[in-house]
Write an enzyme that holds these catalytic residues in place. Structure first.
Site, PDB file in Angstrom:
ATOM      1  N   THR A  23     -10.549   2.014 -19.234  1.00 54.03           N
ATOM      2  CA  THR A  23      -9.698   1.118 -17.750  1.00 54.03           C
ATOM      3  C   THR A  23     -11.324   1.027 -16.753  1.00 54.03           C
ATOM      4  O   THR A  23     -12.253   1.929 -17.025  1.00 54.03           O
ATOM      5  CB  THR A  23      -9.168   2.468 -17.516  1.00 54.03           C
ATOM      6  OG1 THR A  23      -9.832   3.055 -15.941  1.00 54.03           O
ATOM      7  CG2 THR A  23      -7.838   2.539 -17.885  1.00 54.03           C
TER       8      THR A  23
ATOM      9  N   ASP B 189       0.767  -0.956  -0.205  1.00 54.79           N
ATOM     10  CA  ASP B 189       0.268  -0.065   0.469  1.00 54.79           C
ATOM     11  C   ASP B 189       1.044   1.047  -0.146  1.00 54.79           C
ATOM     12  O   ASP B 189       1.342   1.477   0.531  1.00 54.79           O
ATOM     13  CB  ASP B 189      -1.076   0.347   1.172  1.00 54.79           C
ATOM     14  CG  ASP B 189      -1.587   1.285   0.989  1.00 54.79           C
ATOM     15  OD1 ASP B 189      -1.905   2.626   0.431  1.00 54.79           O
ATOM     16  OD2 ASP B 189      -3.042   1.224   1.863  1.00 54.79           O
ATOM     17  N   VAL B 190       0.466   2.289  -0.964  1.00 64.52           N
ATOM     18  CA  VAL B 190       1.860   3.125  -1.276  1.00 64.52           C
ATOM     19  C   VAL B 190       1.614   4.234  -0.437  1.00 64.52           C
ATOM     20  O   VAL B 190       2.589   5.422  -0.560  1.00 64.52           O
ATOM     21  CB  VAL B 190       1.906   3.978  -3.111  1.00 64.52           C
ATOM     22  CG1 VAL B 190       2.944   2.045  -3.294  1.00 64.52           C
ATOM     23  CG2 VAL B 190       1.277   3.660  -3.729  1.00 64.52           C
TER      24      VAL B 190
ATOM     25  N   TYR C 283      -9.526  14.951  -5.556  1.00 60.39           N
ATOM     26  CA  TYR C 283      -8.928  14.734  -6.559  1.00 60.39           C
ATOM     27  C   TYR C 283      -7.851  14.985  -7.088  1.00 60.39           C
ATOM     28  O   TYR C 283      -6.733  15.744  -7.806  1.00 60.39           O
ATOM     29  CB  TYR C 283      -9.471  13.440  -7.787  1.00 60.39           C
ATOM     30  CG  TYR C 283      -9.582  13.235  -8.994  1.00 60.39           C
ATOM     31  CD1 TYR C 283      -8.574  11.378  -8.556  1.00 60.39           C
ATOM     32  CD2 TYR C 283      -9.570  13.118 -10.280  1.00 60.39           C
ATOM     33  CE1 TYR C 283      -7.658  10.697 -10.076  1.00 60.39           C
ATOM     34  CE2 TYR C 283      -8.600  12.174 -10.820  1.00 60.39           C
ATOM     35  CZ  TYR C 283      -8.086  11.470 -11.299  1.00 60.39           C
ATOM     36  OH  TYR C 283      -7.244  10.808 -12.048  1.00 60.39           O
TER      37      TYR C 283
HETATM   38  N1  LIG Z   1      -9.131   6.049 -16.334  1.00 60.72           N
HETATM   39  C1  LIG Z   1      -9.224   7.483 -16.501  1.00 60.72           C
HETATM   40  O1  LIG Z   1     -10.051   7.735 -17.598  1.00 60.72           O
HETATM   41  C2  LIG Z   1      -7.756   8.376 -16.278  1.00 60.72           C
HETATM   42  C3  LIG Z   1      -7.275   9.245 -16.598  1.00 60.72           C
HETATM   43  C4  LIG Z   1      -6.874  10.490 -15.915  1.00 60.72           C
HETATM   44  C5  LIG Z   1      -5.705   9.779 -14.673  1.00 60.72           C
HETATM   45  N2  LIG Z   1      -6.211   8.054 -14.481  1.00 60.72           N
HETATM   46  C6  LIG Z   1      -4.631   8.525 -13.099  1.00 60.72           C
HETATM   47  O2  LIG Z   1      -3.967   6.639 -13.758  1.00 60.72           O
HETATM   48  C7  LIG Z   1      -4.008   6.134 -13.029  1.00 60.72           C
HETATM   49  C8  LIG Z   1      -3.887   4.968 -13.206  1.00 60.72           C
HETATM   50  O3  LIG Z   1      -5.546   4.663 -13.398  1.00 60.72           O
HETATM   51  P1  LIG Z   1      -6.254   3.043 -14.078  1.00 60.72           P
HETATM   52  O4  LIG Z   1      -7.798   4.125 -14.663  1.00 60.72           O
HETATM   53  O5  LIG Z   1      -5.171   2.671 -14.634  1.00 60.72           O
HETATM   54  O6  LIG Z   1      -7.323   3.002 -12.769  1.00 60.72           O
HETATM   55  P2  LIG Z   1      -6.833   1.534 -11.837  1.00 60.72           P
HETATM   56  O7  LIG Z   1      -7.766   1.033 -11.064  1.00 60.72           O
HETATM   57  O8  LIG Z   1      -6.801   0.233 -12.798  1.00 60.72           O
HETATM   58  O9  LIG Z   1      -5.677   1.799 -11.678  1.00 60.72           O
HETATM   59  C9  LIG Z   1      -5.382   1.577 -10.271  1.00 60.72           C
HETATM   60  C10 LIG Z   1      -4.022   0.861  -9.514  1.00 60.72           C
HETATM   61  O10 LIG Z   1      -3.773   1.427  -9.073  1.00 60.72           O
HETATM   62  C11 LIG Z   1      -3.830   0.132  -7.452  1.00 60.72           C
HETATM   63  N3  LIG Z   1      -3.416   1.332  -6.217  1.00 60.72           N
HETATM   64  C12 LIG Z   1      -4.633   2.138  -5.769  1.00 60.72           C
HETATM   65  N4  LIG Z   1      -4.527   2.197  -4.638  1.00 60.72           N
HETATM   66  C13 LIG Z   1      -3.267   2.606  -4.477  1.00 60.72           C
HETATM   67  C14 LIG Z   1      -2.636   1.948  -2.935  1.00 60.72           C
HETATM   68  N5  LIG Z   1      -2.598   2.772  -1.714  1.00 60.72           N
HETATM   69  N6  LIG Z   1      -1.230   1.525  -2.617  1.00 60.72           N
HETATM   70  C15 LIG Z   1      -0.589   0.565  -3.767  1.00 60.72           C
HETATM   71  N7  LIG Z   1      -1.433   0.329  -5.118  1.00 60.72           N
HETATM   72  C16 LIG Z   1      -2.640   0.842  -5.151  1.00 60.72           C
HETATM   73  C17 LIG Z   1      -4.987  -0.387  -8.056  1.00 60.72           C
HETATM   74  O11 LIG Z   1      -5.365  -1.146  -6.932  1.00 60.72           O
HETATM   75  C18 LIG Z   1      -5.181  -0.459  -9.215  1.00 60.72           C
HETATM   76  O12 LIG Z   1      -4.464  -1.942  -9.721  1.00 60.72           O
HETATM   77  C19 LIG Z   1      -4.292   6.604 -11.822  1.00 60.72           C
HETATM   78  O13 LIG Z   1      -3.620   7.693 -11.139  1.00 60.72           O
HETATM   79  C20 LIG Z   1      -5.735   7.728 -12.182  1.00 60.72           C
HETATM   80  O14 LIG Z   1      -5.716   8.282 -11.167  1.00 60.72           O
HETATM   81  C21 LIG Z   1      -6.764   7.938 -14.974  1.00 60.72           C
END
Ligand SMILES: NC(=O)c1ccc[n+]([C@@H]2O[C@H](COP(=O)([O-])OP(=O)(O)OC[C@H]3O[C@@H](n4cnc5c(N)ncnc54)[C@H](O)[C@@H]3O)[C@@H](O)[C@H]2O)c1
Length: 258
Positions: free
Chosen positions: A183, A59-60, A148
């Site tokens: 995603t 957990d980061v 966020y």
């Molecule tokens: N999906 C989008 O449209 C989008 C748009 C802009 C930014 N983002 C950013 O991209 C990144 C990835 O998002 P995604 O859509 O792939 O989501 P996702 O939920 O598929 O991936 C996020 C991952 O982070 C892990 N995670 C969450 N909290 C954690 C913690 N405390 N410790 C360790 N691991 C943890 C989760 O288990 C998950 O595997 C995020 O930072 C998100 O804010 C996503």
């Protein structure tokens, strides 16, 4: 010599694509996620494609867990890249934001990156290295999810401070700001409104939704020697979403009345 990249949120959709794309570009991968089953699956896919990868459960947002994960990763070899991908959005409006959701947004989207940089900066600054932080268009403009968004805006500023402070040690720090990416993070909203992506496409200049690979390609470039003169940059990978909305231009010019 092949160096290791420490990728947080590596078990997620964007993080998984980053791990696979960086492995194709010659990096060994430490795939860090609190969801160890997903991190293991990504690491196995990297190995299946001929790369080297290890999954670590952490957990980061927890300093002790970050220290343990970094220690485990450094036993593998030299870490020259850190990609902070772990992130999650909580409250949708200020109206429903409370102290707990505000803290949760800052904890996972900002504090996590700070903790990982603190734990790895000694190693990165000793040999030179790269940091790529995954922010969002929400850190640039207003698109809902205020806690966020404030955390992602702070992540951008923190990255720029790091770029300036770490530059003399040959550590480059850049930001990728995705727009709408296909995603699992959208699953509940898509279920509530199956037309969601069509609505968002119509507002985006390129009229498309990104795939995780679009984000991964930008990360691979910024982490590579091909970007060796780039630091402190914020690269929007959003199909033009943060640049402008055509409908606003049409309303301003009143072009249909001419
Ligand atoms: N999906 C989008 O449209 C989008 C748009 C802009 C930014 N983002 C950013 O991209 C990144 C990835 O998002 P995604 O859509 O792939 O989501 P996702 O939920 O598929 O991936 C996020 C991952 O982070 C892990 N995670 C969450 N909290 C954690 C913690 N405390 N410790 C360790 N691991 C943890 C989760 O288990 C998950 O595997 C995020 O930072 C998100 O804010 C996503």
């Amino acid at each position: 010599m092949t160096y290791w990249a420490f990728v947080t949120g590596g078990g997620g959709d964007i993080g998984g694509a980053i791990c696979q794309a960086m492995a194709r570009d010659g990096w060994n991968i430490v795939c860090v996620d609190r969801a160890i089953d997903r991190a293991e699956a990504v690491a196995a896919a990297v190995r299946g494609a001929g790369g080297q990868a290890l999954a670590i459960e952490a957990d980061v947002t927890d300093p002790a867990a970050v220290a343990a994960a970094v220690g485990q990763a450094q036993a593998l070899g030299e870490i020259r890249a850190l990609v902070n991908t772990a992130g999650k959005a909580h409250a949708i409006t200020l109206g429903v934001t409370d102290a707990a959701s505000w803290r949760a947004d800052f904890s996972v989207n900002l504090d996590s990156a700070f903790l990982c940089v603190q734990a790895l900066k000694g190693a990165l600054m000793a040999q030179g290295g790269v940091i790529v932080n995954i922010a969002s268009v929400n850190g640039i403009g207003v698109y809902g999810f205020p806690g966020y968004s404030a955390a992602k805006a702070a992540l951008i500023h923190m990255s720029q401070s790091m770029a300036v402070e770490f530059g003399p040690a040959d550590v480059r720090v850049n930001v990728v700001a995705p727009g709408t990416v296909r995603t699992r993070a959208w699953a509940a909203r898509l279920e509530a409104n199956p037309a969601l992506f069509d609505e968002l496409k119509s507002l985006c200049p390129l009229q498309r939704i990104s795939d995780p690979e679009d984000i991964a390609e930008a990360v691979v470039f910024l982490a590579s020697k091909r970007a060796s003169m780039i630091t402190g940059a914020v690269l929007a990978v959003d199909g033009g979403l943060s640049t402008g909305v055509a409908a606003v231009g049409r309303a301003v010019t009143q072009e249909r009345h001419r």
